[in-house]
Write a protein that holds these residues in place. Structure first.
Motif, PDB file in Angstrom:
ATOM      1  N   ARG A  18     -16.082   5.088  22.037  1.00  0.00           N
ATOM      2  CA  ARG A  18     -17.665   5.488  22.493  1.00  0.00           C
ATOM      3  C   ARG A  18     -18.389   4.032  22.339  1.00  0.00           C
ATOM      4  NH1 ARG A  18     -21.768   8.941  19.108  1.00  0.00           N
ATOM      5  NH2 ARG A  18     -23.381   8.960  20.621  1.00  0.00           N
ATOM      6  N   MET A  22     -20.562   2.580  25.297  1.00  0.00           N
ATOM      7  CA  MET A  22     -22.075   2.288  25.008  1.00  0.00           C
ATOM      8  C   MET A  22     -22.474   1.185  25.131  1.00  0.00           C
ATOM      9  SD  MET A  22     -23.736   3.090  21.193  1.00  0.00           S
ATOM     10  CE  MET A  22     -22.576   4.335  20.942  1.00  0.00           C
ATOM     11  N   ASP A  25     -23.007   0.789  29.095  1.00  0.00           N
ATOM     12  CA  ASP A  25     -23.467   2.031  29.782  1.00  0.00           C
ATOM     13  C   ASP A  25     -25.105   2.368  29.225  1.00  0.00           C
ATOM     14  OD1 ASP A  25     -21.584   2.260  31.359  1.00  0.00           O
ATOM     15  OD2 ASP A  25     -20.515   3.742  30.352  1.00  0.00           O
ATOM     16  N   HIS A  26     -25.378   1.859  27.973  1.00  0.00           N
ATOM     17  CA  HIS A  26     -26.540   2.717  27.527  1.00  0.00           C
ATOM     18  C   HIS A  26     -27.673   1.631  27.499  1.00  0.00           C
ATOM     19  CE1 HIS A  26     -29.147   5.131  24.726  1.00  0.00           C
ATOM     20  NE2 HIS A  26     -29.426   3.971  24.190  1.00  0.00           N
ATOM     21  N   LEU A  28     -31.259  -0.001  26.622  1.00  0.00           N
ATOM     22  CA  LEU A  28     -32.074  -0.033  25.312  1.00  0.00           C
ATOM     23  C   LEU A  28     -33.420  -0.389  25.918  1.00  0.00           C
ATOM     24  CD1 LEU A  28     -29.402  -1.673  23.137  1.00  0.00           C
ATOM     25  CD2 LEU A  28     -30.369   0.546  22.864  1.00  0.00           C
ATOM     26  N   THR A  35     -28.706  -3.413  28.812  1.00  0.00           N
ATOM     27  CA  THR A  35     -27.556  -2.696  28.013  1.00  0.00           C
ATOM     28  C   THR A  35     -27.550  -3.663  26.829  1.00  0.00           C
ATOM     29  OG1 THR A  35     -25.754  -3.794  28.888  1.00  0.00           O
ATOM     30  CG2 THR A  35     -26.355  -1.736  29.926  1.00  0.00           C
ATOM     31  N   LEU A  53     -29.774   0.027  18.816  1.00  0.00           N
ATOM     32  CA  LEU A  53     -28.682   1.200  19.083  1.00  0.00           C
ATOM     33  C   LEU A  53     -28.657   2.201  17.819  1.00  0.00           C
ATOM     34  CD1 LEU A  53     -25.392  -0.970  19.748  1.00  0.00           C
ATOM     35  CD2 LEU A  53     -26.732   0.833  21.368  1.00  0.00           C
ATOM     36  N   ASP A  56     -31.878   4.461  18.651  1.00  0.00           N
ATOM     37  CA  ASP A  56     -31.722   5.062  19.747  1.00  0.00           C
ATOM     38  C   ASP A  56     -30.744   6.350  19.350  1.00  0.00           C
ATOM     39  OD1 ASP A  56     -33.239   3.584  21.607  1.00  0.00           O
ATOM     40  OD2 ASP A  56     -31.885   3.231  22.843  1.00  0.00           O
ATOM     41  N   PHE A  57     -29.982   6.179  18.766  1.00  0.00           N
ATOM     42  CA  PHE A  57     -28.870   7.118  18.285  1.00  0.00           C
ATOM     43  C   PHE A  57     -29.069   7.852  16.961  1.00  0.00           C
ATOM     44  CE2 PHE A  57     -26.915   4.885  21.663  1.00  0.00           C
ATOM     45  CZ  PHE A  57     -26.150   5.997  22.455  1.00  0.00           C
TER      46      PHE A  57
END
Length: 64
Positions: A18, A22, A25-26, A28, A35, A53, A56-57
């Motif tokens: 993951r 992440m 792809d994710h 910020l 990313t 991170l 965000d998570f």
């Protein structure tokens, strides 16, 4: 924070597969719409990427 420590912490918190996805792809928003991988390549301190991170998570602050 060293990059090796960053990679270790991301892998522990989110799991290796993951976290690898992440980071590429994710997006910020607080780091300029980059990313995590882009931000680090652009010279952003890995500690700042880690904190972004975590926010965000919704990682509990005691694990930051």
């Amino acid at each position: 924070m060293r990059l090796t420590e960053f990679n270790e912490m991301v892998g522990i918190e989110f799991g290796r597969l993951r976290s690898d996805a992440m980071l590429v792809d994710h997006v910020l928003i607080e780091l300029g719409g980059r990313t995590g991988a882009q931000a680090i390549a652009d010279g952003v301190d890995p500690r700042d990427v880690w904190r972004a991170l975590c926010r965000d998570f919704e990682v509990p602050p005691e694990r930051w």
